[in-house]
Design a protein around this motif. Structure first.
Motif, PDB file in Angstrom:
ATOM      1  N   ILE A 121      12.086 -36.360 -20.303  1.00 50.98           N
ATOM      2  CA  ILE A 121      12.263 -36.365 -21.756  1.00 50.98           C
ATOM      3  C   ILE A 121      13.738 -36.262 -22.136  1.00 50.98           C
ATOM      4  CG2 ILE A 121      11.809 -35.044 -23.873  1.00 50.98           C
ATOM      5  CD1 ILE A 121       8.977 -34.615 -22.848  1.00 50.98           C
ATOM      6  N   ALA A 122      14.495 -35.445 -21.427  1.00 54.26           N
ATOM      7  CA  ALA A 122      15.921 -35.314 -21.733  1.00 54.26           C
ATOM      8  C   ALA A 122      16.641 -36.636 -21.536  1.00 54.26           C
ATOM      9  CB  ALA A 122      16.555 -34.229 -20.863  1.00 54.26           C
ATOM     10  N   SER A 173       7.267 -28.455 -15.413  1.00 53.44           N
ATOM     11  CA  SER A 173       8.140 -28.231 -16.562  1.00 53.44           C
ATOM     12  C   SER A 173       9.505 -28.882 -16.358  1.00 53.44           C
ATOM     13  CB  SER A 173       8.307 -26.722 -16.797  1.00 53.44           C
ATOM     14  OG  SER A 173       9.214 -26.481 -17.846  1.00 53.44           O
ATOM     15  N   LEU A 174      10.089 -28.688 -15.195  1.00 55.10           N
ATOM     16  CA  LEU A 174      11.406 -29.273 -14.937  1.00 55.10           C
ATOM     17  C   LEU A 174      11.338 -30.788 -14.810  1.00 55.10           C
ATOM     18  CD1 LEU A 174      12.855 -26.570 -12.579  1.00 55.10           C
ATOM     19  CD2 LEU A 174      13.607 -27.111 -14.897  1.00 55.10           C
ATOM     20  N   GLU A 192       1.029 -27.148 -27.359  1.00 50.81           N
ATOM     21  CA  GLU A 192       1.343 -26.728 -25.986  1.00 50.81           C
ATOM     22  C   GLU A 192       0.322 -25.704 -25.515  1.00 50.81           C
ATOM     23  OE1 GLU A 192       4.290 -23.728 -23.610  1.00 50.81           O
ATOM     24  OE2 GLU A 192       4.829 -24.304 -25.647  1.00 50.81           O
ATOM     25  N   GLU A 247       6.080 -24.488 -13.348  1.00 51.34           N
ATOM     26  CA  GLU A 247       7.548 -24.559 -13.408  1.00 51.34           C
ATOM     27  C   GLU A 247       8.052 -25.891 -12.862  1.00 51.34           C
ATOM     28  OE1 GLU A 247       9.557 -22.593 -14.995  1.00 51.34           O
ATOM     29  OE2 GLU A 247       7.990 -21.164 -15.484  1.00 51.34           O
ATOM     30  N   PHE A 255      10.892 -32.094 -18.321  1.00 51.03           N
ATOM     31  CA  PHE A 255      12.160 -31.932 -19.031  1.00 51.03           C
ATOM     32  C   PHE A 255      13.158 -33.013 -18.627  1.00 51.03           C
ATOM     33  CE2 PHE A 255      16.536 -30.475 -19.012  1.00 51.03           C
ATOM     34  CZ  PHE A 255      16.726 -30.235 -20.364  1.00 51.03           C
ATOM     35  N   TRP A 269      10.866 -27.136 -27.848  1.00 52.97           N
ATOM     36  CA  TRP A 269      12.107 -26.429 -27.538  1.00 52.97           C
ATOM     37  C   TRP A 269      13.352 -27.263 -27.816  1.00 52.97           C
ATOM     38  CZ3 TRP A 269      11.732 -23.190 -22.432  1.00 52.97           C
ATOM     39  CH2 TRP A 269      10.738 -22.214 -22.573  1.00 52.97           C
ATOM     40  N   TYR A 270      13.266 -28.584 -27.579  1.00 54.86           N
ATOM     41  CA  TYR A 270      14.477 -29.408 -27.647  1.00 54.86           C
ATOM     42  C   TYR A 270      14.406 -30.558 -28.643  1.00 54.86           C
ATOM     43  CZ  TYR A 270      15.220 -26.773 -23.427  1.00 54.86           C
ATOM     44  OH  TYR A 270      15.341 -25.744 -22.544  1.00 54.86           O
ATOM     45  N   THR A 308       8.480 -29.081 -24.220  1.00 59.42           N
ATOM     46  CA  THR A 308       9.824 -29.648 -24.231  1.00 59.42           C
ATOM     47  C   THR A 308      10.185 -30.184 -25.611  1.00 59.42           C
ATOM     48  OG1 THR A 308       9.618 -30.180 -21.885  1.00 59.42           O
ATOM     49  CG2 THR A 308      11.341 -31.329 -23.106  1.00 59.42           C
ATOM     50  N   ASN A 317       3.514 -29.299 -21.049  1.00 58.13           N
ATOM     51  CA  ASN A 317       4.963 -29.290 -20.894  1.00 58.13           C
ATOM     52  C   ASN A 317       5.647 -30.368 -21.718  1.00 58.13           C
ATOM     53  OD1 ASN A 317       6.069 -27.189 -18.925  1.00 58.13           O
ATOM     54  ND2 ASN A 317       4.118 -27.819 -18.048  1.00 58.13           N
TER      55      ASN A 317
END
Length: 122
Positions: A91-92, A84-85, A52, A81, A88, A21-22, A18, A14
């Motif tokens: 990292i965000a 993953s959140l 990944e 999931e 995220f 994707w971002y 991440t 993950n």
């Protein structure tokens, strides 16, 4: 031990997901990829996504009950999931420091943890 290996591989998977994707959005913010064509961004992201998959596929194989692991297919998906959140969110907040968590995000994470609990109920 298979359960622990599965969780570690899912976390690593993950992190790569991440970033794939971002991460290109952060590179765009810094001006690194402003002149890259969209196809270049896609290829760059797929290179990261390769790693990944190198973690995700073994995590599912090791963790799945039919392969000697401790988790059902549904449990694997819900765990993935949730991880993953969580990954995220971390990292965000590191990459995009202006992105903050609000009360509704915390409540949503709480309900995801509730989903994990419900999936493991007998």
């Amino acid at each position: 031990m298979n359960g622990l290996y599965t969780i570690i591989l899912l976390i690593l998977s993950n992190v790569f997901m991440t970033l794939a994707w971002y991460g290109h959005l952060k590179l765009q913010q810094t001006g690194t990829t402003n002149n890259w064509p969209l196809l270049g961004i896609i290829v760059f992201s797929w290179i990261i996504a390769f790693f990944e998959y190198c973690c995700q596929v073994p995590a599912n194989r090791i963790g799945f009950q039919d392969n000697g692991g401790p988790y059902t297919l549904v449990q694997l998906k819900v765990i993935q999931e949730c991880i993953s959140l969580g990954v995220f969110a971390v990292i965000a907040n590191i990459m995009f420091q202006g992105q903050t968590l609000h009360w509704n995000h915390i409540l949503a994470f709480f309900f995801i943890i509730c989903a994990v609990y419900l999936v493991f109920m007998k």
